[in-house]
Structure formats: structure tokens, C-alpha cells
Write a protein that holds these residues in place. Structure first.
Motif, short mmCIF file in Angstrom:
data_model
loop_
_atom_site.label_atom_id
_atom_site.label_comp_id
_atom_site.label_asym_id
_atom_site.label_seq_id
_atom_site.Cartn_x
_atom_site.Cartn_y
_atom_site.Cartn_z
N ALA A 106 0.83 -1.20 0.00
CA ALA A 106 0.00 0.00 0.00
C ALA A 106 0.87 1.25 0.00
N PRO A 107 0.48 2.28 -0.81
CA PRO A 107 1.25 3.52 -0.82
C PRO A 107 1.35 4.13 0.57
N ILE A 166 1.98 5.68 -9.01
CA ILE A 166 1.96 5.71 -7.54
C ILE A 166 3.03 4.83 -6.93
N ASP A 167 3.71 4.03 -7.75
CA ASP A 167 4.77 3.15 -7.26
C ASP A 167 5.59 2.72 -8.46
N LYS A 168 6.70 2.05 -8.23
CA LYS A 168 7.52 1.61 -9.34
C LYS A 168 6.75 0.64 -10.22
N CYS A 207 -8.49 0.99 -10.27
CA CYS A 207 -7.73 -0.14 -10.81
C CYS A 207 -6.24 0.19 -10.78
N ARG A 208 -5.45 -0.77 -10.32
CA ARG A 208 -3.99 -0.65 -10.36
C ARG A 208 -3.49 -1.34 -11.61
N ALA A 218 7.22 7.82 -8.70
CA ALA A 218 5.90 7.88 -8.08
C ALA A 218 5.66 9.27 -7.49
N VAL A 219 4.40 9.69 -7.50
CA VAL A 219 4.06 10.97 -6.89
C VAL A 219 3.96 10.80 -5.38
N ALA A 220 4.07 11.90 -4.67
CA ALA A 220 3.82 11.89 -3.22
C ALA A 220 2.31 11.86 -3.01
#
Length: 419
Positions: A106-107, A166-168, A207-208, A218-220
């Protein structure tokens, strides 16, 4: 001559008067008068141009800009078709397959200090830094904004939306974008890459996407609890397929629903903006732009970024290539047959729940949790669900339907149902 109502201005006369008076009298008042008149002439569009001519020029410039953007979009769609048919091969990076998502994936929603660095666990957020300009926010997050293309089996693009890294190797978007076809691709930083659905939560409409080899940072991410009504925010996405478009607005309301808080904003969004990012004045992702009210002005909504982490508590859906309508072995898989029966449904936008009873004769009874009852008529045609009562009608799109689950998207509604 410049026409303005009943009066007409002779540009040559005024310019001559300005020069003559400036040379002869050289007085401050006359010089200022000359400056004002010159500015008036420029504001009116220059000598010899009527307001209609100026409007025509502006329209032509706008049309050229739109045509250029459309040409770029057409070229990208050609790449997507070639990639889907195998004509265009994307180099396969030497990366390991992505594991199944787990709660630890989870982010991170930890407080972020003034420099954008996550604070240690349990620490409170540092005092907020000075707000960034729209230019600074765009410069910071634009490399992490994707345009999402959804294609059918032939490689034809059927839906265009937006996404945020949002993540690698992970892009978040709306499920009502990602699940509309059989193949996915994203364009980000001039690169076109295939994508697959890693995790889908239709109830939250998130959806991821897994994008192998994606190197964009990824953004903050920050919580919706950091927002205040009236605070300035920025929406960045691909409205109408026009990638990397930024719009500015405020948080006009924070709407409580069962699962959290939906953000209402005046930041303009359009079809194609779905799945894009809503950012605060420090460039942190606070929402996913999702829908707008068609019959209001500046009534736009974003899902809270907090819901990205909540997706992990839900069962992953099937891959994007799943059939929208499916039945158990030996059963009729037509939507008109599958929909018949009783469903427990929840609209995640309004937070309302109810029991929907679809009868074989085309009648529909809805009993809401508050006791309100609605009796309607329904008709199913392909993925379209037509609803009507004695006074008016409506429609919804059946995104998914099987013996145990149904997902509907309508105007300002996203309804998840189960038996």
C-alpha cells in the motif's frame, strides 16, 4: 478603421496625433494620453481589424492547435494498433514478474515535511511549506501522469483516460476506464508501453495497472483529511485525449460517504480526465478525478487518494480480458437472463444501499436502506440498461455481470451489486 458600436476610430489619425503632440509639446500629460490611445488600439486588435476579424483569427488559431493535438493523438493510436497486432514490438526489460499485491504494498500515507520527505512513523507533519504555483506543481508531477488507452481485440482504441504513477511500475486509474476493453497501453513521457490490470476494485472504481519497465517516479500521496474547503487544487490528466492538461480550482466541498470522503472541486475535468490526479498546493496527490455532474456548473468530483490503500483489503478482480457477461456452466449467459433476481447493491458515490429486484417481465423494484421504494421498468440491450418510470427515463452501463456480481455505471453513479 476600427468599428465599435456606432463610433469608428481612424488608427492613422490617432497615431499621427500622438506623434505630433509628443514632439511639439513634450508634456507628460500628452505622453500619457498617447500611451493610453496606443494601448487602446492594441487591445482592439490593431489598425484596420474589426472585432469579427479578430474573433475569426482567434478561432483559426484554436482550430490549428486542436488539429495539431488530434494529429498527435492519431499517431499514438496508430502505435497502439501496431503494438496490439504485433507489428510494433516493445523491448522487454530484464525485470522480474510483479508479485501479487499485499497489504505492505500500500502507498505510504505518512505525513510529509516541507521538503516532501516522509516523516518517521508516528511523527506529526511539519509546518506546511509555502504554496507552490501551478507552474511548479505541473513541473513536479507531469512526468508521472499517463494517458491510458483501452483497446478492443483488434487493437482499436475504444476508451482514453488518465493515470498516475503511484509506485515503481504501477499506475492508478479508474476501473470504468481500464475495464472497457481487452487490451491496455499507456503513454508517458513520449513512451508507449503495454499494461495489465494488477488489482481491480470496481466498488471503489479504482484499478492498479502493472506496467513492466516503467521508470517514471511515483508521486507523493497525502490524505483527504489534509484538505480544507476553499483550498486550491490542480487537476492534471488527458481530457479529450489532450495529455498533460492542467486545470486549477478549489475544493468546493468534502462529501462524506460510507467509505470515506469524496472531493468536490471546481477544477475543470472532461471525458478523458477519469483516472487523472488531483493535487494540492505542494504537488501531493489527494484525489483521483473521476466524474462530473453533467447538468451543473463546476460540479466535478475526485475519489480520495486514501482509497488507493484500501484496495488491498478487497479480492482482486479477473484480468482485463475477462468477458463482461459470464454464467456458470449450463446457464444462459445473456445479460437479460443473468440480471433477473434479487441483488444487494451499494452506490459508492452517494453511499446509499438497497435491494434491487429485477423481474422477468421487465419490472424493477428498489427498496433503499432508508425505506424508500421505487418501482421502475427496465430493458437490457447489450451492455446498456435502460430504466424508466411513469415520468422519465435513465440509463446505465453494465460493466460486469455474472451469476454473483454486477457493476453498473450511470450518470453520477457507480453501483456494485452482489447476490
Amino acid at each position: 478603421m476600427i468599428s465599435g458600436g456606432e463610433a469608428e476610430l481612424d488608427c492613422s489619425m490617432y497615431i499621427g496625433e500622438i506623434l505630433m503632440n509628443d514632439q511639439a509639446e513634450r508634456q507628460t500629460g500628452v505622453a500619457l494620453r498617447g500611451l493610453v490611445l496606443t494601448l487602446v488600439i492594441h487591445l482592439l486588435g490593431g489598425c484596420g481589424k474589426s472585432p469579427d476579424e479578430i474573433a475569426a483569427q482567434d478561432k483559426a488559431r484554436s482550430e490549428r492547435a486542436i488539429a495539431a493535438a488530434q494529429a498527435e493523438l492519431d499517431a499514438d493510436q496508430k502505435k497502439f494498433r501496431q503494438m496490439a497486432s504485433g507489428e510494433l514490438r516493445v523491448p522487454s526489460p530484464n525485470v522480474m514478474a510483479s508479485p501479487e499485491p499485499s497489504p505492505s504494498d500500500a502507498p505510504n500515507l505518512q505525513p510529509i515535511d516541507a521538503k516532501g520527505v516522509a516523516a518517521p512513523a508516528g511523527a506529526s507533519a511539519a509546518p506546511a511549506a509555502a504554496p507552490w504555483s501551478a507552474e511548479n506543481v505541473f513541473s513536479e508531477v507531469a512526468p508521472s501522469i499517463a494517458r491510458v488507452h483501452v483497446m478492443d481485440s483488434s487493437g482499436r482504441v475504444v476508451v482514453i483516460g488518465s493515470g498516475v504513477v503511484i509506485d515503481k511500475g504501477i499506475v492508478i486509474t479508474n476501473c470504468h476506464v481500464a475495464t472497457r476493453g481487452t487490451k491496455l497501453a499507456i503513454k508517458i513521457n513520449d513512451s508507449v508501453m503495454p499494461a495489465t490490470i494488477q488489482l481491480a476494485d470496481e466498488a471503489l472504481d479504482l484499478c492498479r495497472l502493472n506496467v513492466a519497465g516503467l521508470s517514471a517516479r511515483a508521486v507523493a500521496i497525502d490524505s483527504v483529511t489534509s484538505l480544507r474547503t476553499g483550498q486550491r487544487v490542480y487537476a492534471i490528466g488527458a481530457p479529450a485525449g489532450l495529455e498533460l492538461t492542467i486545470s486549477e480550482g478549489i475544493v468546493s466541498a468534502l462529501r462524506k460517504v460510507d467509505n470515506g470522503t469524496v472531493i468536490q472541486t471546481t477544477a475543470p475535468i472532461s471525458p478523458g480526465s477519469s483516472g487523472g490526479g488531483l493535487f494540492d498546493m505542494s504537488g501531493r496527490l489527494v484525489g483521483i478525478t473521476t466524474f462530473q455532474h453533467r447538468y451543473g456548473q463546476n460540479l466535478n468530483f475526485a475519489l480520495p487518494a486514501d482509497w488507493i490503500g484500501q484496495m488491498h483489503a478487497r479480492r482482486p478482480s479477473e484480468a482485463v480480458s475477462r468477458a463482461p457477461f459470464s454464467a456458470d456452466a449450463g446457464q444462459d449467459s445473456s445479460p437479460a437472463t443473468l440480471i433477473v433476481g434479487q441483488w444487494l447493491c451499494r452506490d459508492w458515490i452517494s453511499g446509499q444501499a438497497g435491494q434491487y429486484s429485477f423481474e422477468p417481465d421487465g419490472s424493477l423494484s428498489i427498496v433503499m436502506s432508508g425505506g424508500r421504494v421505487a418501482n421502475l421498468k427496465y430493458r437490457v440491450s447489450g451492455k446498456a440498461l435502460q430504466l424508466s418510470d411513469a415520468k422519465q427515463g435513465g440509463a446505465a452501463t453494465i460493466e460486469e455481470l455474472n451469476a454473483r456480481k454486477m457493476v453498473l455505471h450511470g450518470r453520477n453513479q457507480s453501483i456494485a451489486c452482489e447476490r
